[in-house]
Scaffold this motif. Structure first.
Motif, PDB file in Angstrom:
ATOM      1  N   LYS A  49       0.842  -1.188   0.000  1.00  0.00           N
ATOM      2  CA  LYS A  49       0.000   0.000   0.000  1.00  0.00           C
ATOM      3  C   LYS A  49       0.881   1.243   0.000  1.00  0.00           C
ATOM      4  O   LYS A  49       1.999   1.225   0.534  1.00  0.00           O
ATOM      5  N   ASN A  93       0.573  10.914  -2.182  1.00  0.00           N
ATOM      6  CA  ASN A  93      -0.725  10.386  -1.766  1.00  0.00           C
ATOM      7  C   ASN A  93      -1.868  11.077  -2.493  1.00  0.00           C
ATOM      8  O   ASN A  93      -2.812  10.432  -2.953  1.00  0.00           O
ATOM      9  N   HIS A 259     -16.568   6.731   6.452  1.00  0.00           N
ATOM     10  CA  HIS A 259     -16.411   6.208   7.807  1.00  0.00           C
ATOM     11  C   HIS A 259     -16.563   7.298   8.875  1.00  0.00           C
ATOM     12  O   HIS A 259     -16.277   7.068  10.048  1.00  0.00           O
ATOM     13  N   TRP A 294      -4.414   9.421   2.150  1.00  0.00           N
ATOM     14  CA  TRP A 294      -4.151   7.999   2.395  1.00  0.00           C
ATOM     15  C   TRP A 294      -5.410   7.296   2.909  1.00  0.00           C
ATOM     16  O   TRP A 294      -5.745   6.193   2.475  1.00  0.00           O
ATOM     17  N   MET A 295      -6.138   7.951   3.824  1.00  0.00           N
ATOM     18  CA  MET A 295      -7.370   7.355   4.346  1.00  0.00           C
ATOM     19  C   MET A 295      -8.429   7.221   3.241  1.00  0.00           C
ATOM     20  O   MET A 295      -9.176   6.245   3.191  1.00  0.00           O
ATOM     21  N   LEU A 297      -7.769   6.738   0.072  1.00  0.00           N
ATOM     22  CA  LEU A 297      -7.353   5.606  -0.757  1.00  0.00           C
ATOM     23  C   LEU A 297      -7.846   4.296  -0.143  1.00  0.00           C
ATOM     24  O   LEU A 297      -8.297   3.393  -0.857  1.00  0.00           O
ATOM     25  N   ARG A 298      -7.766   4.201   1.171  1.00  0.00           N
ATOM     26  CA  ARG A 298      -8.324   3.028   1.868  1.00  0.00           C
ATOM     27  C   ARG A 298      -9.818   2.911   1.596  1.00  0.00           C
ATOM     28  O   ARG A 298     -10.344   1.840   1.280  1.00  0.00           O
ATOM     29  N   SER A 299     -10.530   4.033   1.706  1.00  0.00           N
ATOM     30  CA  SER A 299     -11.985   4.017   1.562  1.00  0.00           C
ATOM     31  C   SER A 299     -12.429   3.678   0.140  1.00  0.00           C
ATOM     32  O   SER A 299     -13.461   3.024  -0.056  1.00  0.00           O
ATOM     33  N   GLU A 301     -11.296   1.589  -1.787  1.00  0.00           N
ATOM     34  CA  GLU A 301     -11.249   0.151  -2.034  1.00  0.00           C
ATOM     35  C   GLU A 301     -12.576  -0.529  -1.699  1.00  0.00           C
ATOM     36  O   GLU A 301     -12.878  -1.594  -2.228  1.00  0.00           O
ATOM     37  N   THR A 302     -13.365   0.067  -0.818  1.00  0.00           N
ATOM     38  CA  THR A 302     -14.614  -0.567  -0.383  1.00  0.00           C
ATOM     39  C   THR A 302     -15.846   0.263  -0.715  1.00  0.00           C
ATOM     40  O   THR A 302     -16.939  -0.066  -0.260  1.00  0.00           O
TER      41      THR A 302
END
Length: 439
Positions: A49, A93, A259, A294-295, A297-299, A301-302
């Motif tokens: 990641k 990022n 989130h 970065w957060m 990018l995590r989100s 994905e879902t």
């Protein structure tokens, strides 16, 4: 490993970005692209990641490379700036996030900002000069309406508005009024700004009709861009660039972040439209920070999983609410009764979303009684998170909107805005049932 070679420093070095657009002759879906597009692990010590790049500045390979970067940044050399120089302008990022965000709407480029309102404010300031006019739908998010009416007006920018759901004739009349007002003050119609679905009523704007009216009224070189806040349905359930919009706006805080733990905004569109906005963002420093990027990018994905589950939950909850004796009505896109609104929905939308307006029988007192007895749903503003949220727009998010305008736009004292999350749908139904029993 240290690279002991001597690279060509005549131009700033640009690291290649990983990009896989097709496989087996078929296009890669946005969901798959979110897992790796724009990032090469080899360039970051093999990290699967992207790391968080917490740096304020970036080193140049040579003085000549630094000079050329600033020549491109300031326009003294054509081609636009490449490479990284300072985190007020961009960072790894943010660049990866922008590359991935653009995929969802099929946009040429995206820009990310420190909040949805910083994205909107930067867009408006980059688009308008004194004497110009903004044509916008209504209602808008209250802070957007306030910025246009109270802040932009201080700099000689005026506005004309029309109701979301207005007829083609009414929109044409508003367009002509905006053109006349601009001509009267020596300016131009600089921007057409839409919000669809509208916050908090869920009323839809016919993007295609607006684009047709704009195109018929202006030559190709003088057409004002159409920008649309797509926060309520995007990026999964509506892609406005396919229906005539030029710029898509997001509060990334909402579904894309998803989130309730960050604040950010985004714009997507053609590079020619993004360039002047990027230049102002560079000056003002309204870019989002590396950790937030970065957060997000995590989100990303879902996002499809979360939005799909929330949409399914909303359909079940609204099926229960529509016949409840304490409910006066629903502003839910899956249960549209008005034929013109249903026509827009069928042409523009691929899903009904999970945010809707619930009209309680009564007024503020009854709405407050419902809100105060919810046990699973949280009493909070915002939307698009994993948890279910409920709020009272007339007394909260839209309190600053004048009472007569709220009445015209349907923001009533019995309107409760609901954003359904990803909890168990039966639990949510039980929660709404017991809360309505207290009304």
């Amino acid at each position: 490993m240290t690279d002991t070679s001597h690279p060509d420093t005549s131009t700033p070095r640009r690291k290649p970005k990983q990009s896989l657009d097709t496989i087996g002759g078929r296009p890669i879906s946005p969901t798959t692209a979110m897992m790796g597009h724009g990032f090469d692990p080899i360039l970051s010590e093999g990290a699967l990641k992207p790391p968080i790049f917490l740096t304020s500045t970036f080193a140049f390979e040579s003085a000549q490379a630094g000079k050329q970067h600033f020549e491109q940044l300031t326009g003294k050399r054509s081609g636009g700036a490449e490479g990284l120089v300072y985190s007020r302008f961009n960072g790894p990022n943010q660049e990866i996030l922008e590359d991935r965000l653009a995929i969802w709407d099929g946009a040429e480029e995206s820009l990310v900002f420190s909040s949805g309102m910083s994205a909107i404010a930067t867009l408006l300031l980059a688009s308008c000069s004194a004497g110009d006019v903004i044509l916008h739908s209504g209602p808008l998010y209250a802070a957007t309406e306030g910025f246009i009416a109270k802040v932009m007006s201080r700099y000689g920018v005026r506005y004309v508005d029309f109701a979301a759901g207005a007829s083609r004739d009414d929109m044409a009349q508003a367009l002509q009024q905006a053109r006349d007002l601009a001509q009267e003050h020596g300016g131009k119609l600089a921007l057409i700004y839409l919000e669809s679905p509208a916050n908090p009523t869920n009323a839809l704007v016919d993007i295609e009709a607006v684009a047709d009216l704009r195109d018929a009224a202006f030559g190709e070189d003088e057409r004002p861009p159409i920008a649309i806040d797509n926060t309520f349905l995007g990026p999964l359930w509506q892609q406005p660039l396919h229906h005539g919009a030029d710029i898509v706006i997001y509060s990334l805080t909402k579904y894309i972040g998803g989130h309730s733990d960050l604040v950010a905004g985004g714009l997507s569109g053609a590079k020619s439209l993004m360039d002047p906005i990027r230049a102002l963002r560079n000056t003002m420093g309204t870019i989002c920070d590396p950790n937030t990027a970065w957060m997000l990018l995590r989100s990303l994905e879902t996002v499809e999983l979360r939005m799909s589950r929330a949409g399914e939950n909303a359909a079940r909850v609204c099926a229960f609410l529509k016949d409840h004796p304490k409910v006066a009505g629903l502003g839910y896109l899956g249960l549209i009764a008005d034929p013109s609104q249903k026509d827009i929905y069928d042409r523009h939308c691929t899903g009904a979303g999970s945010t809707f307006s619930l009209f309680i029988k009564g007024g503020e007192k009854e709405s407050f009684a419902f809100l105060d007895t919810l046990k699973i749903a949280k009493l909070a503003v915002s939307l698009g998170g994993t948890e279910t949220l409920a709020s009272h727009p007339a007394a909260m998010t839209h309190l600053s909107v004048p009472d007569d305008r709220k009445a015209r736009l349907g923001i009533t004292d019995n309107l409760v805005r609901i954003s359904i999350g990803i909890e168990d749908a039966d639990d949510l139904i039980a929660d709404f049932d017991q809360a309505l029993a207290q009304v």
